[in-house]
Design a protein around this motif. Structure first.
Motif, PDB file in Angstrom:
ATOM      1  N   GLY A  77      -5.420 -11.340   1.677  1.00 22.31           N
ATOM      2  CA  GLY A  77      -4.375 -10.576   1.005  1.00 22.31           C
ATOM      3  C   GLY A  77      -4.947  -9.929  -0.238  1.00 22.31           C
ATOM      4  O   GLY A  77      -5.947 -10.413  -0.795  1.00 22.31           O
ATOM      5  N   TYR A 176       0.304   0.746  -2.069  1.00 23.15           N
ATOM      6  CA  TYR A 176       1.308   1.632  -1.444  1.00 23.15           C
ATOM      7  C   TYR A 176       0.829   3.065  -1.263  1.00 23.15           C
ATOM      8  O   TYR A 176       1.613   3.934  -0.919  1.00 23.15           O
ATOM      9  CB  TYR A 176       2.582   1.622  -2.309  1.00 23.15           C
ATOM     10  N   VAL A 211      -4.422  -9.881   4.690  1.00 20.69           N
ATOM     11  CA  VAL A 211      -5.713  -9.215   4.532  1.00 20.69           C
ATOM     12  C   VAL A 211      -5.599  -8.112   3.474  1.00 20.69           C
ATOM     13  O   VAL A 211      -4.686  -7.285   3.521  1.00 20.69           O
ATOM     14  CB  VAL A 211      -6.218  -8.581   5.858  1.00 20.69           C
TER      15      VAL A 211
HETATM   16  C1  LIG Z   1       1.255  -3.608  -6.405  1.00 17.94           C
HETATM   17  C2  LIG Z   1       0.934  -4.704  -5.453  1.00 17.94           C
HETATM   18  N1  LIG Z   1      -0.327  -5.120  -5.358  1.00 17.94           N
HETATM   19  C3  LIG Z   1      -0.670  -6.105  -4.508  1.00 17.94           C
HETATM   20  C4  LIG Z   1       0.273  -6.725  -3.713  1.00 17.94           C
HETATM   21  C5  LIG Z   1      -0.165  -7.877  -2.846  1.00 17.94           C
HETATM   22  O1  LIG Z   1      -0.182  -7.595  -1.524  1.00 17.94           O
HETATM   23  P1  LIG Z   1      -0.863  -8.595  -0.465  1.00 17.94           P
HETATM   24  O2  LIG Z   1      -1.285  -9.842  -1.186  1.00 17.94           O
HETATM   25  O3  LIG Z   1       0.192  -8.834   0.547  1.00 17.94           O
HETATM   26  O4  LIG Z   1      -2.032  -7.846   0.083  1.00 17.94           O
HETATM   27  C6  LIG Z   1       1.598  -6.327  -3.776  1.00 17.94           C
HETATM   28  C7  LIG Z   1       2.604  -6.998  -2.935  1.00 17.94           C
HETATM   29  O5  LIG Z   1       3.752  -6.799  -2.973  1.00 17.94           O
HETATM   30  C8  LIG Z   1       1.945  -5.283  -4.680  1.00 17.94           C
HETATM   31  O6  LIG Z   1       3.205  -4.895  -4.801  1.00 17.94           O
END
Ligand SMILES: Cc1ncc(COP(=O)(O)O)c(C=O)c1O
Length: 348
Positions: A77, A176, A211
């Motif tokens: 992640g 995003y 991931v």
């Molecule tokens: C700005 C931002 N960065 C990172 C993440 C983390 O995403 P992930 O850990 O699911 O890859 C999020 C999740 O909502 C987010 O809003």
């Protein structure tokens, strides 16, 4: 440990039949090719450890962006990738800078790793002003588009930021970006201090696989590998490596689903504006909206009574009237718009 204030993730309710628009997941499932690859991975190989460096996935990401494999880091992640970034690159003598309204995990990592930081207020229109970051600092991080506002900063502005900060690590969190912006990965070969992070949780519909990745100069990537190999050698299991690689390679499905999300977003923005909401322009798979005559907390509670959940942040005070609404399917967003239309009309 007692002084840490942990991050609180959005609710994952156990109830069925909810219209779940609270954690910016993709309403469409992952690519059928991902599911096929995961099924094929259900085999005896699971007795073996996975590749510690996930080379197959890193190569697929490198090919996708036209960079070298040693410019790519992958993690469990993007939250884990970000955690390593904070520890490896953002602990400096001068304070780290990030916006006052932004991803609420950043101050948590600062607390965890003892990193000093300063928050820079967004403008009155909730935008990041690059001029405010042209001052001494120990690093800069923000999401683009920003979360939870959805506002996008142009690539030319990011380049101006990089020119003004040649000696600071600048991290652009592009969780995003695929819903409307241009990736700063295009700038990594020109600016060795730039690191761009991404996730497969949003535009690739794989929040459940965990991931994320970072792209930047090979020296920055090497630093992240040092942290990773001092923490957990195998952050991605065999399923994650296989599924993520198939997702990155299926460009057609990605283009199709992100176009659907973008269309629904524009449609929903128009509907909410028609019933009096102020909606910030969004480059993300969510929108940020407030109504001049209705309390944000009250609207969130009324929606919940109708089994529709969105995200409402009580803090900081300047965003307390806003609702952050994930873009769902056309049908889900239609239900949300009708519910808000009724709630607003009942109160009038
Ligand atoms: C700005 C931002 N960065 C990172 C993440 C983390 O995403 P992930 O850990 O699911 O890859 C999020 C999740 O909502 C987010 O809003």
């Amino acid at each position: 440990m007692h002084e840490l204030t942990p991050y609180v993730p959005g609710e994952q309710p156990k109830l069925n039949n909810l219209v779940k628009l609270n954690t910016n997941e993709n309403p469409y499932g992952p690519s059928p090719k991902v599911l096929e690859a995961l099924r094929a991975q259900t085999n005896d190989e699971l007795r073996l450890y996975p590749d510690p460096n996930s080379d197959k996935l890193r190569q697929a990401i490198a090919d996708y962006y036209g960079v070298a494999i040693n410019q790519v880091f992958v993690g469990n992640g993007s939250d884990e990738v970000l955690a390593h970034v904070f520890q490896a690159l953002l602990k400096q003598d001068a304070p780290l800078l990030f916006p006052d309204v932004t991803y609420s995990f950043y101050p948590v990592y600062c607390g965890l790793y003892g990193i000093s930081y300063e928050t820079i207020p967004l403008t009155d229109s909730f935008e990041i002003s690059v001029d405010d970051y042209c001052r001494p600092n120990g690093g800069i991080i923000f999401p683009n588009p920003n979360a939870p506002t959805g506002r996008l900063l142009a690539l030319s502005e990011i380049e101006r930021l990089l020119k003004a900060n040649p000696n600071s690590v600048v991290v652009i969190d592009e969780a995003y970006i695929d819903f409307g912006g241009e990736s700063a990965i295009a700038l990594v070969d020109k600016y060795p201090q730039l690191l761009v992070t991404h996730t497969l949780s949003k535009a690739r519909s794989l929040a459940g696989l965990r991931v994320g990745y970072a792209v930047g100069h090979s020296d920055l990537i090497e630093a992240l590998h040092r942290i990773k190999d001092s923490f957990n050698s195998y952050p991605l299991d065999r399923f994650a490596i296989t599924g993520a690689t198939a997702a990155v390679e299926d460009k057609a499905y990605f283009e199709e689903t992100r176009a659907k999300v973008i269309n629904t977003r524009e449609h929903l923005i128009a509907e909410l504006r028609a019933i009096g909401f102020e909606v910030l322009p969004s480059g993300a798979n969510f929108i940020f909206a407030r109504h001049p005559h209705h309390e944000g907390a009250e609207l969130a509670a009324r929606l919940r009574e109708r089994s529709i959940i969105i995200r409402h942040f009580k803090k900081p005070a300047r965003i307390a009237q806003f609702l952050r609404i994930t873009i769902g399917t056309e049908e889900q967003c239609g239900l949300l718009a009708s519910a808000l239309r009724e709630i607003v009309a009942e109160a009038a």
